[in-house]
Design an enzyme around this catalytic site. Structure first.
Site, PDB file in Angstrom:
ATOM      1  CG  ASN A  60     -11.207 -36.831  26.748  1.00 44.73           C
ATOM      2  OD1 ASN A  60     -11.515 -36.121  27.475  1.00 44.73           O
ATOM      3  ND2 ASN A  60     -10.922 -36.849  25.466  1.00 44.73           N
TER       4      ASN A  60
ATOM      5  N   GLY B 286     -13.130 -33.648  31.405  1.00 50.58           N
ATOM      6  CA  GLY B 286     -13.764 -32.196  31.963  1.00 50.58           C
ATOM      7  C   GLY B 286     -12.735 -31.384  32.663  1.00 50.58           C
ATOM      8  CG  LEU B 287     -10.614 -28.920  30.579  1.00 54.50           C
ATOM      9  CD1 LEU B 287     -11.266 -27.772  29.836  1.00 54.50           C
ATOM     10  CD2 LEU B 287      -9.105 -28.864  30.468  1.00 54.50           C
TER      11      LEU B 287
ATOM     12  CB  CYS C  57     -12.400 -28.439  26.290  1.00 53.67           C
ATOM     13  SG  CYS C  57     -12.981 -29.870  27.024  1.00 53.67           S
TER      14      CYS C  57
ATOM     15  N   GLY D 134      -4.269 -34.955  15.729  1.00 51.90           N
ATOM     16  CA  GLY D 134      -5.610 -35.756  15.480  1.00 51.90           C
ATOM     17  C   GLY D 134      -5.350 -37.071  14.802  1.00 51.90           C
ATOM     18  N   GLY D 135      -5.229 -38.283  15.463  1.00 54.80           N
ATOM     19  CA  GLY D 135      -5.059 -39.590  15.178  1.00 54.80           C
ATOM     20  C   GLY D 135      -3.723 -39.815  14.413  1.00 54.80           C
TER      21      GLY D 135
ATOM     22  CE  LYS E 202      -6.048 -29.357  21.151  1.00 51.07           C
ATOM     23  NZ  LYS E 202      -5.595 -30.249  22.228  1.00 51.07           N
TER      24      LYS E 202
HETATM   25  C1  LIG Z   1      -8.034 -38.009  27.580  1.00 53.54           C
HETATM   26  C2  LIG Z   1      -7.722 -36.666  26.921  1.00 53.54           C
HETATM   27  C3  LIG Z   1      -7.677 -35.669  27.611  1.00 53.54           C
HETATM   28  C4  LIG Z   1      -7.491 -34.360  26.692  1.00 53.54           C
HETATM   29  N1  LIG Z   1      -7.709 -33.245  27.384  1.00 53.54           N
HETATM   30  C5  LIG Z   1      -7.417 -31.915  26.682  1.00 53.54           C
HETATM   31  C6  LIG Z   1      -7.005 -30.884  27.415  1.00 53.54           C
HETATM   32  O1  LIG Z   1      -6.927 -30.758  28.835  1.00 53.54           O
HETATM   33  N2  LIG Z   1      -6.835 -29.697  26.540  1.00 53.54           N
HETATM   34  C7  LIG Z   1      -6.834 -29.831  25.244  1.00 53.54           C
HETATM   35  O2  LIG Z   1      -6.769 -28.667  24.679  1.00 53.54           O
HETATM   36  N3  LIG Z   1      -7.170 -30.940  24.723  1.00 53.54           N
HETATM   37  C8  LIG Z   1      -7.246 -31.917  25.354  1.00 53.54           C
HETATM   38  N4  LIG Z   1      -7.477 -33.288  24.656  1.00 53.54           N
HETATM   39  C9  LIG Z   1      -7.353 -33.232  23.095  1.00 53.54           C
HETATM   40  C10 LIG Z   1      -6.110 -33.741  22.595  1.00 53.54           C
HETATM   41  O3  LIG Z   1      -5.074 -32.462  23.221  1.00 53.54           O
HETATM   42  C11 LIG Z   1      -6.234 -33.694  21.096  1.00 53.54           C
HETATM   43  O4  LIG Z   1      -6.603 -32.632  20.601  1.00 53.54           O
HETATM   44  C12 LIG Z   1      -7.112 -34.863  20.477  1.00 53.54           C
HETATM   45  O5  LIG Z   1      -7.088 -35.854  21.450  1.00 53.54           O
HETATM   46  C13 LIG Z   1      -6.652 -35.286  19.197  1.00 53.54           C
HETATM   47  O6  LIG Z   1      -5.637 -35.692  19.129  1.00 53.54           O
HETATM   48  P1  LIG Z   1      -5.235 -37.301  18.761  1.00 53.54           P
HETATM   49  O7  LIG Z   1      -6.302 -37.890  18.139  1.00 53.54           O
HETATM   50  O8  LIG Z   1      -3.999 -37.503  18.612  1.00 53.54           O
HETATM   51  O9  LIG Z   1      -5.672 -37.856  20.347  1.00 53.54           O
HETATM   52  C14 LIG Z   1      -7.650 -34.496  25.379  1.00 53.54           C
HETATM   53  C15 LIG Z   1      -7.670 -35.702  24.680  1.00 53.54           C
HETATM   54  C16 LIG Z   1      -7.776 -36.746  25.508  1.00 53.54           C
HETATM   55  C17 LIG Z   1      -7.838 -38.168  24.763  1.00 53.54           C
END
Ligand SMILES: Cc1cc2nc3c(=O)[nH]c(=O)nc-3n(C[C@H](O)[C@H](O)[C@H](O)COP(=O)(O)O)c2cc1C
Ligand SMILES: Cc1cc2nc3c(=O)[nH]c(=O)nc-3n(C[C@H](O)[C@H](O)[C@H](O)COP(=O)(O)OP(=O)(O)OC[C@H]3O[C@@H](n4cnc5c(N)ncnc54)[C@H](O)[C@@H]3O)c2cc1C
Ligand SMILES: Cc1cc2nc3c(=O)[nH]c(=O)nc-3n(C[C@H](O)[C@H](O)[C@H](O)COP(=O)(O)OP(=O)(O)OC[C@H]3O[C@@H](n4cnc5c(N)ncnc54)[C@H](O)[C@@H]3O)c2cc1C
Ligand SMILES: Cc1cc2nc3c(=O)[nH]c(=O)nc-3n(C[C@H](O)[C@H](O)[C@H](O)COP(=O)(O)O)c2cc1C
Ligand code: FES
Ligand code: FES
Lengths: 306, 265, 306, 265
Positions: free
Chosen positions: C71, C74-75, C132, C246-247, C168
């Site tokens: 992804n 871009g916040l 990010c 993460g995952g 984070k």
């Molecule tokens: C679509 C999307 C948007 C995300 N937006 C943010 C965000 O705004 N701030 C943040 O700290 N992490 C963001 N993340 C990261 C997730 O919070 C998480 O750390 C990362 O996806 C790993 O976990 P996962 O494998 O369970 O998805 C985003 C992840 C995804 C997939």
């Protein structure tokens, strides 16, 4: 339409096609010779070798993960002299590029290995493994610090004579471009990237790591996005040919790495999913190029609109 | 050399054995004949259905039987791979490479003891069928699930066979006592072959050492490649060198390997 | 056997269970309220917010990869004030922990955000996103340098009052322990790890990146081994509670992270595979603990034999 | 609130349409009735067979029909997800969430033009079946594959319908000319609804702008979550704000969105 041109010109080395196999996933080639014709490959990289024989890490050494695997083999090998004596004479080196993958715990030792291997006519190139996450000394440490990476590169290059030197980069760094520059500035002829990502898996029932070494290297399709990114960053940072490695499993994957700027690729974990994977690729690449109307890899290489 | 050793084979049958419930865990898989010129009982194949990329490795299975009618594998569902394998339908194609590794010794004139624990009975079916003198064979089989779930009936009639169903605490000890007795009986001039869970193999290894029996054991280390390349399946040999089970084994002389668990460093 | 104890005590915060949802994957919680009871979660982290509204990156922003996704959103967000005004009043914050995820391009701006959010009774904790990979300024840059990470942590902590601060961490670094120590030394109450791995995907036919931003963050089961490794390294480096991310897709995954030492977890990409994933987890975790004979998470936490 | 909106539904049918070859690309999927209290044509569902972790996302499909007999989705095989979906057998269960997003306007007394390109015809089947005055509907359908592969026959009789088979260069132009003619005819007091490939929607948007017709278009942006959370499916609205297609759409008034491709920054 004539058959697409799959050949790849690299510094000091021409490959008949862009398909090499990755170190540690193809043994000494011989293990795979019943599954295809080794001479049909662009080349293959031998299992990483050190000066002295190494028994590697204890068991278990491998674990399966989602679309990937972890390994902590720890560079078990019979030592460079035994490889030279017992393996090289059996390889079809006149017909395909045999690359030696070197591992050592100091720049001096790397130099010694380079002297031994560069002297061998069977060896088409040296690949310097400064990125192995599975050994306590050296390994990734060299690949995570530009200065160290530069020193090791220089030590090998100075002793490699005309044999081209490939430096294999680790993705486990903040800034892979900095390592790439250090290698380039110290004489690397080519770069290969990436080695594995450091990872870990656990057994909930036994409450133990799934690898005796606790940490291992993550490889396979799971890491392909990271590998593509690294190749892209490295190609933008330095003007050296790059060999793409990481999660490549099919002809489309190969062409994606070429599109991003790789000169050639290495097939790793995919050799395990089917031992004839690498042998099937040149034909499948040609067919896909045909379908896409691409005549040569040069025409595609680095043409990503980004 | 036979450069076609990795083949895509059609599934002829894939069905639960010895039970009718849907939750079956024991399956017989019959594949079209791969056209091998030669194989040895105790060798294995790597099997990979077209299951996509999530499961990275193929799975190793002993060759249970192989003849012109097909290649037969007998398997137990224990995890994600075997679960997916159990869902493969006849007509689908799966990748198979083999025969791999080194099989069991066959000595026509030697009384041979076959020691099988659970699903470890699979390679002995082919062994017995291919043996030139099946009347020399004696199978001692220990199992936890009902006998009908294993290919016990598939042994040719001349084979002397006995089965030990472990249902209660203590049954295992009786079984092992019987195994010890038979190993001792084969110590002087016989041959002992064992296949089953690791603790069972350790026990057989100790018995062979104690009695001086010539014994072979078949290891089931986790395998990624099956061809000796990944160095994932190694076991320490008697000298402490780590050797690939897939190429140096899976069948080893019992005094040639060290089965003590390695300590994580 | 009585129902297992799923509660988690964290600095300044008690969760009814270890299941939080990850920022950016659960909107403002409201998007998921038809799929389950928000109050049944341990908590949820809001989409990352900045002082000013942001439109984020152009399309395409997401791409599917092997066992994962990229992804580069871009916040995109409506800005902290709009979140406070429009979203917070609608959230069941008395019954579950609502965590604000903060993004800024300077330590000062991070401080301002902290002031705004820490003042809100609805907000149980602040999570500082210094990791990010999808924004040009700040973002991962803060998370890749211990000094910067320390400055940002300090800026938030100094203005957060009694509201606990979670930092984070990014996996895209050579030494995650060094960043963790910098955050710990500068007042972080907890750490969450990991954010996404920087990756890339391309469209061979169009010869374009699959993301308009070229690079994106890799998430999903593919990265679980890296996340577990990071949690393990961070837990050994600092004495702060860690939230694993993460995952994570199932109860077994959750307990694996606890085994490695995590206090709680966040569910990210798995919310997309099924929107009721997070809601089903507490029950599934309890059932699995029961099966394994584990009475409480404390009994399991960090008991890995390694 | 209905907290059961994500359901595991049994597949009743999943079969190729309008052809018998195995290489079929058009399928009708019938799922057991999800018990919805309400839905609007133009809304969609997220569908995820139990295909493991390799494919991360569910896939969005328009609701083709939905009634007590079942939930019907009409899909074309275009990639890995739809290929796997096509292999799902009746009796298997798949995860479905929905109805999602905003559907098409229904105006009983307004002559309504349905403009469908290819598989974009799917939602109009349900639209026509649910419409209180189907005789007010006029369908103009452009397609590349033989007509029998699409659910064209499923429209109720009162609907005026015409189909344009694009086989030769120039056919597309004739089709678009006909569309333009009909949009113009509906400009004064009608309603125009369009669903199909993006270039087609862009053309319809331009025609609506030129003629002043009230038009709605249904977008098919790539979706990860379908519920407004991932911000992956956004499109710029008329003010340049990026809004989620899954929740603000997929059906938009044509002057409310900007369909010009965004430039990579
Ligand atoms: C679509 C999307 C948007 C995300 N937006 C943010 C965000 O705004 N701030 C943040 O700290 N992490 C963001 N993340 C990261 C997730 O919070 C998480 O750390 C990362 O996806 C790993 O976990 P996962 O494998 O369970 O998805 C985003 C992840 C995804 C997939
Ligand atoms: C040479 C050889 C011959 C074999 N022959 C047979 C046979 O004839 N019939 C049969 O049913 N099985 C046989 N096995 C074991 C079989 O390969 C495993 O059961 C299978 O790979 C498990 O796959 P899975 O994906 O279902 O399990 P996973 O999901 O990978 O693992 C499930 C559980 O099984 C354990 N496991 C997985 N692989 C192995 C392994 N290789 N050795 C020991 N434990 C393992 C795991 O630790 C875990 O506890 C053989 C193994 C080898 C090496
Ligand atoms: C609201 C909505 C309603 C839809 N309704 C239907 C329907 O009723 N019937 C139907 O057949 N399809 C419909 N689609 C499109 C359908 O979702 C995609 O065809 C499907 O997701 C492709 O999945 P795949 O894994 O087979 O393709 P992938 O392997 O993911 O991709 C294959 C090819 O299709 C393209 N593609 C994939 N997903 C999309 C997408 N969402 N939009 C545009 N291109 C895409 C890719 O770029 C690629 O070229 C709809 C999409 C949306 C957003
Ligand atoms: C079992 C195994 C052993 C490996 N051994 C080596 C090695 O000795 N030297 C080396 O440079 N890389 C080694 N690698 C890394 C691979 O060469 C390759 O860089 C990595 O696996 C990523 O490619 P892949 O995803 O295609 O496997 C090994 C990888 C695996 C899986
Ligand atoms: S399984 Fe790879 S070396 Fe034995
Ligand atoms: S698909 Fe996730 S926001 Fe629309």
């Amino acid at each position: 339409m004539s058959a697409p041109d799959l050949s790849v010109r690299l510094p000091g080395l021409t490959l008949k096609n862009p398909v090499l196999t990755a170190s540690g996933t193809f043994g000494y080639g011989l293990e795979f010779s019943v599954y295809g014709d080794l001479a049909s490959l662009g080349g293959f990289v031998l299992k990483g070798m050190s000066l002295a024989p190494r028994e590697g890490n204890p068991m278990p050494r491998v674990a399966e993960t989602a679309c990937g695997m972890l390994n902590a083999v720890g560079l078990q090998n019979v030592g460079a002299e035994a490889v030279i004596r017992e393996k090289l004479p059996r390889l079809p080196w006149r017909e395909t590029a045999v690359v030696a993958n070197l591992y050592a715990t100091s720049a001096d030792e790397f130099g010694e290995l380079a002297v031994l291997l560069a002297a061998r006519p069977e060896i088409a190139a040296l690949e310097v493994n400064i990125s192995c996450p599975n050994v306590r000394h050296g390994g990734a440490a060299f690949g995570q610090d530009p200065e160290q990476a530069g020193l090791v590169t220089r030590a090998v290059k100075d002793r490699a004579g005309k044999t081209p030197v490939i430096v294999k980069l680790s993705p486990n760094v903040t800034d892979i471009a900095a390592i790439a520059r250090a290698a380039a500035d110290n004489g690397a002829d080519m770069l290969s990237c990436i080695n594995t990502l450091t990872g870990m898996a656990v057994d909930l029932e036994r409450r133990t790591p799934r690898l005796a070494n606790v940490f291992g290297g993550l490889s396979g399709p799971a890491i392909k996005p990271v590998a593509l990114r690294c190749v892209h960053q490295v190609r933008r940072a330095v003007d050296l040919p790059v060999i793409g490695v990481g999660g490549i499993a099919c002809a489309r994957d190969v062409l994606e790495f070429i599109l991003v700027g790789a000169h050639a690729v290495q097939i790793g974990t995919a050799n395990f999913t089917r031992p004839d994977t690498a042998f099937r690729l040149p034909g499948e690449i040609a067919a896909l190029m045909d379908k896409l109307g691409i005549q040569s890899l040069d025409e595609l290489r680095g043409t990503l609109k980004a | 050399m036979d450069r076609q050793r990795c083949r895509t084979l059609k599934v002829l049958e894939n069905r639960p054995v010895g039970q009718s419930e849907p939750a079956s865990r024991f399956f017989e898989l019959v594949l079209e004949w791969p056209g091998w010129s030669r194989w040895t009982p105790g060798q294995f194949v790597m099997v990979r259905p077209d299951w996509g990329a999530e499961l990275t490795w193929a799975r190793p299975f002993s060759i249970c039987r192989a003849d012109e009618r097909g290649l037969v594998v007998f398997y137990q569902v224990v995890g994600r791979g075997t679960e997916r394998l159990a869902r493969v339908a006849p007509g689908e194609e799966i990748a198979v490479w083999g025969p791999l590794g080194r099989g069991f010794a066959v000595e026509e004139d030697t009384p041979t003891l076959l020691l099988a624990g659970g699903i470890g009975v699979a390679p002995f079916v082919g062994y017995a069928l291919a043996h030139p003198a099946p009347e020399k064979l004696h199978l001692v089989f220990g199992h936890r699930e009902p006998l009908a779930r294993y290919p016990f009936a598939a042994f040719p009639a001349p084979v002397a066979k006995e089965n030990w169903h472990e249902q209660n605490p203590g049954d295992l000890q009786s079984f092992l006592a019987r195994v010890r007795e038979q190993v001792a009986a084969h110590a002087a001039s016989g041959l002992v072959l064992a296949c089953g869970p690791l603790p069972f193999l350790r026990a057989v290894q100790a018995m062979a050492r104690d009695t001086g029996a010539r014994a072979q054991i078949s290891l089931e280390n986790r395998m990624a490649c099956g061809v000796g390349a990944c160095l994932g399946c190694v076991t320490p040999d008697a000298d402490g060198h780590r050797v690939q089970v897939c190429t140096h084994g899976p069948v080893f002389w019992s005094d040639a390997v060290n089965l003590d668990p390695e300590k994580p460093s």
